[in-house]
Each structure stands twice: as structure tokens, then as C-alpha cells.
Scaffold this active site. Sequence first.
Site, PDB file in Angstrom:
ATOM      1  N   TYR A  87      44.894  29.307  55.596  1.00 45.40           N
ATOM      2  CA  TYR A  87      46.044  29.069  56.484  1.00 45.40           C
ATOM      3  C   TYR A  87      46.644  30.423  56.815  1.00 45.40           C
ATOM      4  CZ  TYR A  87      50.797  27.646  57.922  1.00 45.40           C
ATOM      5  OH  TYR A  87      51.990  27.488  58.605  1.00 45.40           O
TER       6      TYR A  87
ATOM      7  N   ASP B  26      43.992  38.429  55.496  1.00 50.01           N
ATOM      8  CA  ASP B  26      45.349  37.883  55.468  1.00 50.01           C
ATOM      9  C   ASP B  26      45.826  37.937  54.015  1.00 50.01           C
ATOM     10  OD1 ASP B  26      46.975  34.822  56.613  1.00 50.01           O
ATOM     11  OD2 ASP B  26      47.611  36.425  55.261  1.00 50.01           O
TER      12      ASP B  26
ATOM     13  N   LYS C 212      55.837  37.741  52.588  1.00 42.33           N
ATOM     14  CA  LYS C 212      56.315  37.286  51.279  1.00 42.33           C
ATOM     15  C   LYS C 212      56.847  38.412  50.386  1.00 42.33           C
ATOM     16  CE  LYS C 212      53.255  33.277  51.623  1.00 42.33           C
ATOM     17  NZ  LYS C 212      54.007  32.002  51.626  1.00 42.33           N
TER      18      LYS C 212
END
Length: 429
Positions: free
Chosen positions: A142, A237, A265
Site C-alpha cells: 500500500y 516505499d 511517519k
Amino acid sequence: MTRSEELFARAQRVIPGGVSSPVRAFRAVGGHPPFIVRGEGSRVSDADGHSYIDYLGSWGPLILGHAHPDVVEAVREAALRGTSYGAPCPGEVELAERVVRLMPSMEKVRFVSSGTEAAMSALRLARGFTGRNKILKLEGCYHGHADSLLVVAGSGVATLGIPGSPGVPAGTVADTVTAPYNDLRAVEEVVSVHGRDLAAVIVEPVAGNMGCVLPSPGYLGGLREITRRAGALLIFDEVITGFRLGLGGAQAQYRITPDLTCLGKIIGGGLPVGAYGGRGQIMGRVAPEGPVYQAGTLSGNPLAMAAGCAALDALQRPGVYERLGALARRLTDGLAAAAKSAGVDVTINRAASMFTVFFGRGPVTDYASAKASDTARFARFFHGMLRRGVYLPPAQFESAFVSFAHTDPDLEATVRAAGEALAEVAAQA
Ligand code: KE4
């Protein structure tokens, strides 16, 4: 009615599903989400005064635990100087210099406000740099909710991407191809069909979004070789793995140099941040230096930059990652032993301080094997743990996170709770 239920009822009247992001609504596990009012170290507490040992960690950013004093102080000081300028500020330079020093494949970096923006921008840059259109994403990975990445898993190698959500026009995903994770032959097949038009392969080097799934030996090296031969860019990613697996992320651990990296994050210390970066030759194409457009009102926000710098500085102290790894290893060993004594089949995948307990024999090596796990049992386990004061991610296909703030007593309490919750799971059908 509890305070959280009251708040949830109010929230659903004015916010879709009562949440600002779907997974928080507990649809995957049932029941209603507690409304969290405070985080402190390894714990969060809800509107009804319940306290939980937290392994959600806000989906990854809080590797230092909640309200780390250095991060809070940095944000407080920055806020006293204003919250946003819309102009270059020293904090951006401070954080960018830390990122490029700690992740050498990123000679230059651009800050955005989310992981979605980072991945979306990296793809646009890859297409602009190569002049090609096709992108390959791996099933179960994702990369945020940008249209071109919302494709149905398994849309097939030769077939065009199929929209994974209403509102995504078929044309938008027509250039997105998918292949199973950990399957290099499938990637070779994509290259044989689309090679000359393949702009990039984007991958979670250690997947977190099908639950924690590790790359098979040679997989990441294989992706590097195939993309190099095909003239396509390799995009890691590392929104989850960046500064989670270690100071250099997955690319340092697996010794692979991607062309572009997405971050998020942890580098925001819990404030909204994303970033993408790579070789100067590629990043030089980003506006205003180059023609590939990308922009953002709050990109490089001074509070987020200050929080990120404080977080990365704390992570560079000696022994931090060793302790994180030791805590996570002890926890997952304890959970495995508890499952064994309860007679419940689980597969626990762990990478450094991120892990997932899958319900089933396993192994879990890709999206298909992750989906074969028993999500009903996971839901019962989740609620058994929540009732006992342990907050896991409310979905099977997510990763849990140990933080530097977790203590041995936290782990002991967690394993005790797991023993009881797993016995309950075993007793039910
Ligand atoms: P955000 O746009 O949510 O900041 O980042 C998107 C993203 C990109 N890349 C990876 C590897 C990610 O894990 C994410 C977001 N992660 C999810 C949890 N798995 C965020 C939680 C949510 O969607 O509410």
C-alpha cells in the site's frame, strides 16, 4: 453509553464513518473504537479512563513512544515562533541534512505532508524522468490513496489495472500493472510485456500493509537488477520501514540502492510529514529546479520539521535499535509460546520492531497467503487483548509496532493477556 460510544455517535453525524481514516473505525474487527485522549510513553488512554499498552503507535510514527519529551519540547518551542510560514525555514534544512546523511541513496529530498503525497510525487517524478508511463506495484503493498495506486490486486500482468475504488477512472489505472510480492518471475513477465514503457517499480521493501511480510532472499536484489536492465526506476516505499528497521531503513539492511525512496511517519515524530528523495540527477527534475511539478502549502512545516529532527536525534543515541529489536524479539517469542500452549496455530512475522500475528499455519510470504489467515480469529484475539488493556492494530493486514518506551513489565503483561485471549480463541469454534 460510554463516553467513547457517545463521541462515536456524534462523530458519525459529521464525519464519514466517524473517523478520519477508514481502518480506525474497527470495521475489520467489529465493535466501536475507543476515543483516545492521551498518549504517554508506551500507553494510550481513552475517554472512559481505560489505559492500554499501545502497539499501534499511530501506525508507525511513534517509535519513541508517545509524548517523548524531546519531541514535545521541540514542537512547543517551534510553536512559540509561529506554526507555519509558507516560506523556507531553517528546520527544513536541518531535517533534510539529517535524512540525506542517514539515507545516502537520497542525495536530495523534498518534504510533503503525507506518505500518500510522497508516493504520488515519486511516481510522477519517475514518469517525468524516464518519459515512460507504466508503473508496477506489488499486490498487498500500500502506498497511500493516490488514484493511480488504487488498483485491484491481481489485476494481472498483461491486463490493464482495474480501479480499486469507485471514483478512480479506468484511464487512471490503465498504466498501473500489479504482480504478486516475492515473485520475480512475475516481474520479469511484466517487463517482457511493458518493459519499454515501464517507468518504475514501487515496492515496500519489507511489507507492512498485508501484515508484516518480509522479502524472500534475493527478491529485492532481483528487483534492482530487473529494473536496472529495463531502464525503469526502483522506488522503495519506506514510509513504514524508514528509521523503523534501523537508521538507514530497509535499503541499508538489505544493501540495495533504490533510485527513489518515500518516507513518512517516523520522520515527522508524529506530526504530518512525508518525503521523497533520491539521486541528484533525478531530483533535479523536480520544480522549480526542473519541470516536474509538485507543491504543498504545509510542506516543510516548521513544527513537523522540529519534531522530525528531535525524533531522528533521539534515534541516533547508542543502543536504541538494539533495545528495540531485543524487546520485539522477546515479545514475539512470548506470543508464539502463548499460542503454542493454547493450541492455536499462528504465524508471526517480524522485522526489527514491527510484527504481525497471523492466524493460521503459514508461512505468510505474500498477499494470497496473508489473506488465507483466519481474520475471524484475529478479531476475537484483538478484542480479547483490548479488554485486557493491550491495543493492537484493529486489522489483520496491518503491522504492530514496539516502541523504545515499552518496558519489560509491558511485555510480560502483554504475553499474560495473550495467553488468556488465545485460550478464549481456542475455546471458540
Ligand atoms: P499516509 O498518506 O497515510 O501518511 O501514508 C500512506 C502510506 C504510504 N506507504 C506506506 C508503506 C504506508 O504504510 C502508508 C500508510 N500506512 C497506513 C497503515 N498501514 C496508514 C494508516 C491509515 O491508512 O489510516
